[in-house]
Write a protein that holds these residues in place. Structure first.
Motif, PDB file in Angstrom:
ATOM      1  N   SER A 202       4.090   0.582  -7.446  1.00  0.00           N
ATOM      2  CA  SER A 202       3.853   2.245  -6.976  1.00  0.00           C
ATOM      3  C   SER A 202       4.786   2.904  -7.229  1.00  0.00           C
ATOM      4  CB  SER A 202       2.733   2.377  -5.944  1.00  0.00           C
ATOM      5  OG  SER A 202       1.619   1.571  -5.847  1.00  0.00           O
ATOM      6  N   PRO A 203       4.704   3.987  -7.624  1.00  0.00           N
ATOM      7  CA  PRO A 203       5.854   5.183  -7.347  1.00  0.00           C
ATOM      8  C   PRO A 203       6.020   5.655  -6.235  1.00  0.00           C
ATOM      9  CG  PRO A 203       4.135   6.305  -8.627  1.00  0.00           C
ATOM     10  CD  PRO A 203       3.585   4.568  -8.371  1.00  0.00           C
ATOM     11  N   CYS A 204       6.974   6.152  -5.754  1.00  0.00           N
ATOM     12  CA  CYS A 204       7.380   6.842  -4.565  1.00  0.00           C
ATOM     13  C   CYS A 204       6.839   8.394  -4.791  1.00  0.00           C
ATOM     14  CB  CYS A 204       8.683   6.757  -3.805  1.00  0.00           C
ATOM     15  SG  CYS A 204       8.963   7.283  -2.393  1.00  0.00           S
ATOM     16  N   PHE A 205       5.621   8.718  -4.374  1.00  0.00           N
ATOM     17  CA  PHE A 205       4.976  10.010  -4.860  1.00  0.00           C
ATOM     18  C   PHE A 205       4.074  10.372  -3.737  1.00  0.00           C
ATOM     19  CE2 PHE A 205       2.167  11.763  -8.354  1.00  0.00           C
ATOM     20  CZ  PHE A 205       2.644  13.181  -8.185  1.00  0.00           C
ATOM     21  N   ALA A 206       4.784  11.058  -3.067  1.00  0.00           N
ATOM     22  CA  ALA A 206       4.236  11.407  -1.467  1.00  0.00           C
ATOM     23  C   ALA A 206       3.066  12.212  -1.641  1.00  0.00           C
ATOM     24  CB  ALA A 206       5.146  12.143  -0.396  1.00  0.00           C
ATOM     25  N   TYR A 207       2.872  13.294  -2.614  1.00  0.00           N
ATOM     26  CA  TYR A 207       1.758  14.217  -2.752  1.00  0.00           C
ATOM     27  C   TYR A 207       0.634  13.254  -3.165  1.00  0.00           C
ATOM     28  CZ  TYR A 207      -1.377  17.566  -5.093  1.00  0.00           C
ATOM     29  OH  TYR A 207      -2.415  18.289  -5.506  1.00  0.00           O
ATOM     30  N   ARG A 208       0.751  12.344  -3.999  1.00  0.00           N
ATOM     31  CA  ARG A 208      -0.380  11.469  -4.016  1.00  0.00           C
ATOM     32  C   ARG A 208      -0.441  10.043  -3.597  1.00  0.00           C
ATOM     33  NH1 ARG A 208      -4.168  13.419  -7.524  1.00  0.00           N
ATOM     34  NH2 ARG A 208      -3.664  15.151  -8.857  1.00  0.00           N
ATOM     35  N   GLY A 209       0.337   9.652  -2.967  1.00  0.00           N
ATOM     36  CA  GLY A 209       0.881   8.420  -2.332  1.00  0.00           C
ATOM     37  C   GLY A 209       0.589   8.165  -0.805  1.00  0.00           C
ATOM     38  N   ALA A 219       6.301   5.260   7.324  1.00  0.00           N
ATOM     39  CA  ALA A 219       4.955   4.258   7.243  1.00  0.00           C
ATOM     40  C   ALA A 219       5.021   4.100   5.731  1.00  0.00           C
ATOM     41  CB  ALA A 219       3.989   4.688   8.098  1.00  0.00           C
ATOM     42  N   TYR A 220       4.888   5.273   5.067  1.00  0.00           N
ATOM     43  CA  TYR A 220       4.789   5.110   3.619  1.00  0.00           C
ATOM     44  C   TYR A 220       5.830   4.283   2.994  1.00  0.00           C
ATOM     45  CZ  TYR A 220       4.169   7.108  -1.078  1.00  0.00           C
ATOM     46  OH  TYR A 220       3.933   7.241  -2.511  1.00  0.00           O
ATOM     47  N   VAL A 221       7.041   4.596   3.350  1.00  0.00           N
ATOM     48  CA  VAL A 221       8.172   3.916   2.861  1.00  0.00           C
ATOM     49  C   VAL A 221       8.011   2.215   2.969  1.00  0.00           C
ATOM     50  CG1 VAL A 221      10.703   3.196   2.908  1.00  0.00           C
ATOM     51  CG2 VAL A 221       9.806   5.590   2.765  1.00  0.00           C
ATOM     52  N   ARG A 222       7.677   1.919   4.377  1.00  0.00           N
ATOM     53  CA  ARG A 222       7.643   0.379   4.547  1.00  0.00           C
ATOM     54  C   ARG A 222       6.449  -0.256   3.826  1.00  0.00           C
ATOM     55  NH1 ARG A 222       8.022   2.727   9.835  1.00  0.00           N
ATOM     56  NH2 ARG A 222       5.859   2.737  10.335  1.00  0.00           N
ATOM     57  N   ARG A 223       5.385   0.840   3.509  1.00  0.00           N
ATOM     58  CA  ARG A 223       4.193   0.035   2.529  1.00  0.00           C
ATOM     59  C   ARG A 223       4.487  -0.476   1.088  1.00  0.00           C
ATOM     60  NH1 ARG A 223       0.324   3.319   0.369  1.00  0.00           N
ATOM     61  NH2 ARG A 223       0.687   5.020   1.704  1.00  0.00           N
ATOM     62  N   LEU A 224       5.413   0.960   0.714  1.00  0.00           N
ATOM     63  CA  LEU A 224       6.001   0.428  -0.455  1.00  0.00           C
ATOM     64  C   LEU A 224       7.049  -0.556  -0.706  1.00  0.00           C
ATOM     65  CD1 LEU A 224       6.838   4.251  -1.656  1.00  0.00           C
ATOM     66  CD2 LEU A 224       4.857   2.616  -2.552  1.00  0.00           C
ATOM     67  N   ALA A 241      15.359 -10.007 -12.826  1.00  0.00           N
ATOM     68  CA  ALA A 241      16.718  -9.545 -13.203  1.00  0.00           C
ATOM     69  C   ALA A 241      17.122  -8.224 -12.705  1.00  0.00           C
ATOM     70  CB  ALA A 241      16.796  -9.469 -14.659  1.00  0.00           C
ATOM     71  N   ALA A 242      16.128  -7.333 -12.592  1.00  0.00           N
ATOM     72  CA  ALA A 242      16.578  -6.050 -12.079  1.00  0.00           C
ATOM     73  C   ALA A 242      15.405  -5.250 -11.836  1.00  0.00           C
ATOM     74  CB  ALA A 242      17.354  -5.363 -13.001  1.00  0.00           C
ATOM     75  N   PHE A 243      15.576  -4.135 -10.717  1.00  0.00           N
ATOM     76  CA  PHE A 243      14.430  -3.141 -10.629  1.00  0.00           C
ATOM     77  C   PHE A 243      14.934  -1.747 -11.292  1.00  0.00           C
ATOM     78  CE2 PHE A 243      13.152   0.188  -8.013  1.00  0.00           C
ATOM     79  CZ  PHE A 243      11.433   0.263  -8.090  1.00  0.00           C
ATOM     80  N   ILE A 244      14.376  -1.250 -11.756  1.00  0.00           N
ATOM     81  CA  ILE A 244      14.857   0.122 -12.496  1.00  0.00           C
ATOM     82  C   ILE A 244      13.908   1.184 -11.974  1.00  0.00           C
ATOM     83  CG2 ILE A 244      13.478  -0.321 -14.631  1.00  0.00           C
ATOM     84  CD1 ILE A 244      15.629   1.280 -16.078  1.00  0.00           C
ATOM     85  N   ALA A 245      14.526   2.328 -11.729  1.00  0.00           N
ATOM     86  CA  ALA A 245      13.863   3.690 -11.130  1.00  0.00           C
ATOM     87  C   ALA A 245      14.466   4.887 -11.420  1.00  0.00           C
ATOM     88  CB  ALA A 245      13.491   3.476  -9.714  1.00  0.00           C
ATOM     89  N   GLU A 246      14.081   6.025 -11.535  1.00  0.00           N
ATOM     90  CA  GLU A 246      14.680   7.238 -11.444  1.00  0.00           C
ATOM     91  C   GLU A 246      14.712   7.704 -10.257  1.00  0.00           C
ATOM     92  OE1 GLU A 246      13.496  10.258 -14.895  1.00  0.00           O
ATOM     93  OE2 GLU A 246      11.644   9.032 -14.538  1.00  0.00           O
ATOM     94  N   PRO A 257      10.999  13.841  -5.954  1.00  0.00           N
ATOM     95  CA  PRO A 257      11.935  13.342  -5.275  1.00  0.00           C
ATOM     96  C   PRO A 257      11.570  12.179  -4.378  1.00  0.00           C
ATOM     97  CG  PRO A 257      12.018  15.599  -4.502  1.00  0.00           C
ATOM     98  CD  PRO A 257      10.722  15.547  -5.484  1.00  0.00           C
ATOM     99  N   ALA A 258      12.490  11.011  -4.040  1.00  0.00           N
ATOM    100  CA  ALA A 258      11.875   9.891  -3.378  1.00  0.00           C
ATOM    101  C   ALA A 258      11.840  10.472  -2.077  1.00  0.00           C
ATOM    102  CB  ALA A 258      13.147   8.880  -3.311  1.00  0.00           C
ATOM    103  N   ALA A 259      11.048   9.874  -1.005  1.00  0.00           N
ATOM    104  CA  ALA A 259      10.774   9.858   0.322  1.00  0.00           C
ATOM    105  C   ALA A 259      12.281   9.336   1.183  1.00  0.00           C
ATOM    106  CB  ALA A 259       9.752   9.027   0.881  1.00  0.00           C
ATOM    107  N   LYS A 260      12.425   9.645   2.050  1.00  0.00           N
ATOM    108  CA  LYS A 260      13.771   9.703   2.817  1.00  0.00           C
ATOM    109  C   LYS A 260      13.908   8.122   3.199  1.00  0.00           C
ATOM    110  CE  LYS A 260      16.627  10.615   6.964  1.00  0.00           C
ATOM    111  NZ  LYS A 260      16.823  11.528   8.042  1.00  0.00           N
ATOM    112  N   GLY A 261      14.866   7.171   3.095  1.00  0.00           N
ATOM    113  CA  GLY A 261      14.831   5.784   3.115  1.00  0.00           C
ATOM    114  C   GLY A 261      14.130   4.765   2.344  1.00  0.00           C
TER     115      GLY A 261
END
Length: 509
Positions: A202-209, A219-224, A241-246, A257-261
């Motif tokens: 899942s993306p880190c997308f607070a509006y929909r996540g 708590a959202y960050v811990r879930r992700l 090999a790797a994790f890739i993200a913007e 933007p990503a959630a803090k942490g």
């Protein structure tokens, strides 16, 4: 009844263009050339685009006489605006020295200068730079380097061939980049020939996540983080090999933007299992989000240097704002750990391209980056970005079709919904984002607003992006917001499908 977007295309098909439509033959300057079907394989084969005949500052002059305010820099590319004289002079001087040489045999001062500037901008986190012509190529190179790193380690780890990315992500259109990304619509046609060695979380997308308005961001960050850990376990931790993200998601989700942490959590999982962390900063990097200064990075350029991100990648990709569109150029940067593995192994990166390290492209990008530093433009991005965001929210946050307004720096998006309470998107067939863009391109608005789709599930969901040049001033920011406000309100006011009107809540028409 057809939507406005469909109506526009119908008018074009009938040849009813009078300079107020995005597509179709012009009746003004350049009309004779455009009466003949183009020989260019354009984005669409159904109509030819109007031609840009000149550009200066924030404006593009079209072949029909319109002056379009470029509020997106194309796709967040033209970060200095158009017609910069310093860049033009730098390219001309480089052309007098050398325009091309093969990177297998030769180096140039232009490539060396740009590499030193970029690595220095990371305070030593990145130690080598590799220059190619597009963001897709930069991501391809990053994926190949990550694979080679694991092969060159002592002992070698050939089983590491899997990449984890995120849903609703986009990392480029070449086959490797397309395979690792999660853009459903762009992947669909090519699925049978894409690599299967990738998966998505899942993306880190607070509006929909966020599950409820009461769920705390931590708590959202811990879930992700738990979801990412579970995916490592599912595919086999020693195969990744790797994790890739913007760091800040661009076109796929619309300036999220990503959630803090969040990225600290991602780094923990990657480090635990020996996987690399790749940041795709093709769209959000090179100063675009106006990263906040810290004690370590007093003049930050890269998105990961912002406290919101807070971790450095092992490999990163840059593009768009790197060369501001003056030349095709992108870059891949790698840290000491990765480079040392190759130095102690084969001693070479097993990858190369004809136009790698092109002298003109490197010189153009070097001058662009010097201008950004000399004119303290990242500070202006921060300042004008605060104004841009606050004005957008002031004007549009209560509109019944606006679900969310988000972003950072000069990188903002408006997400449209058919129901604010449920966040239900419009159907993809309704072409809302493209309709807003096309209306903006018409008189009297004359503004380019970047459309994006698939925000919710890769197919449904509409947003538009505003990403003006870094040297924009307050007057022009207010102009961009005022016109965007008019376009959005007029688009939904004139929307001709009555069934949609009845679905929009919390507002009146």
């Amino acid at each position: 009844m057809p939507t406005l977007a469909v109506m526009n295309e119908e008018n074009v098909t009938k040849g009813q263009s009078s300079g107020s439509s995005l597509h179709g033959p012009s009746t003004k300057e350049g009309a004779d050339d455009l009466q003949t079907k183009s020989a260019v394989l354009h984005r669409s084969l159904k109509h030819d685009p109007l031609r840009v005949v000149s550009a200066e500052g924030h404006y593009l002059r079209l072949s029909n006489g319109q002056n379009i305010f470029d509020a997106t820099g194309g796709a967040a590319v033209a970060c200095l605006g158009h017609g910069n004289k310093r860049v033009r002079q730098a390219v001309m001087e480089q052309m007098d020295r050398v325009s091309y040489c093969h990177s297998l045999f030769y180096g140039t001062a232009a490539a060396e200068g740009l590499a030193k500037l970029l690595t220095a901008s990371t305070d030593g986190e990145m130690v080598r730079a590799f220059f190619i012509s597009s963001g897709s190529e930069a991501v391809e190179a990053a994926l190949k380097l990550a694979r080679q790193y694991h092969l060159e380690q002592k002992p070698s780890q050939p089983e590491r061939k899997h990449f984890i990315a995120r849903q609703q992500s986009y990392h480029g259109t070449t086959l490797g980049a397309l395979a690792v990304g999660g853009h459903v619509a762009r992947r669909e046609m090519f699925e049978p020939i894409l690599s299967i060695n990738s998966s998505r979380v899942s993306p880190c997308f607070a509006y929909r996540g966020l599950r409820t308005v009461l769920e705390h961001e931590s708590a959202y960050v811990r879930r992700l983080e738990a979801e990412l850990e579970a995916e490592f376990q599912r595919v086999g931790p020693n195969t990744v090999a790797a994790f890739i993200a913007e760091p800040v998601v661009g076109a796929a989700l619309g300036c999220v933007p990503a959630a803090k942490g969040y990225f600290q959590a991602v780094r923990r999982v990657c480090d635990k299992h020996g996987a690399l962390l790749i940041f795709d900063e093709v769209m959000c990097g090179a100063g675009r989000i106006g990263p906040e200064p810290t004690e370590r990075f007093s003049n930050p350029l890269h998105a990961w240097q912002d406290p919101l991100i807070g971790v450095a990648p092992d490999i990163m990709a840059m593009g768009k704002g790197l060369g501001a569109g003056y030349m095709p150029i992108a870059a891949m940067l790698a840290n000491k750990k990765v480079i040392e593995a190759l130095q102690h192994g084969t001693g070479a990166f097993s990858h190369g391209q004809t136009y790698q390290g092109h002298p003109l492209a490197c010189q153009a990008a070097l001058e662009v980056q010097r201008i950004i530093a000399d004119d303290d433009l990242v500070a202006n991005v921060r300042k004008q970005g605060v104004l841009l965001g606050s004005l957008l929210r002031e004007k549009l946050s209560t509109h019944p079709a606006v679900g969310d307004i988000r972003g950072k720096g000069l990188f903002w998006a408006i997400e449209f919904v058919s129901n604010k309470a449920t966040k239900e998107p419009f159907e993809s067939t309704e072409a809302v984002a493209m309709g807003v863009h096309e209306l903006g391109m018409q008189d009297p608005y004359n503004i380019s607003i970047y459309p994006g789709t698939g925000t919710v599930d890769g197919r449904r969901g509409d947003h538009v992006i505003l990403a003006p040049a870094y040297n924009i001033n307050e007057i022009d920011v207010r102009h961009v917001v005022d016109v965007t406000d008019q376009v959005v309100k007029q688009f939904f006011r004139k929307y001709t499908d009555m069934s949609l009107k009845t679905r929009l809540v919390n507002g009146s028409w």
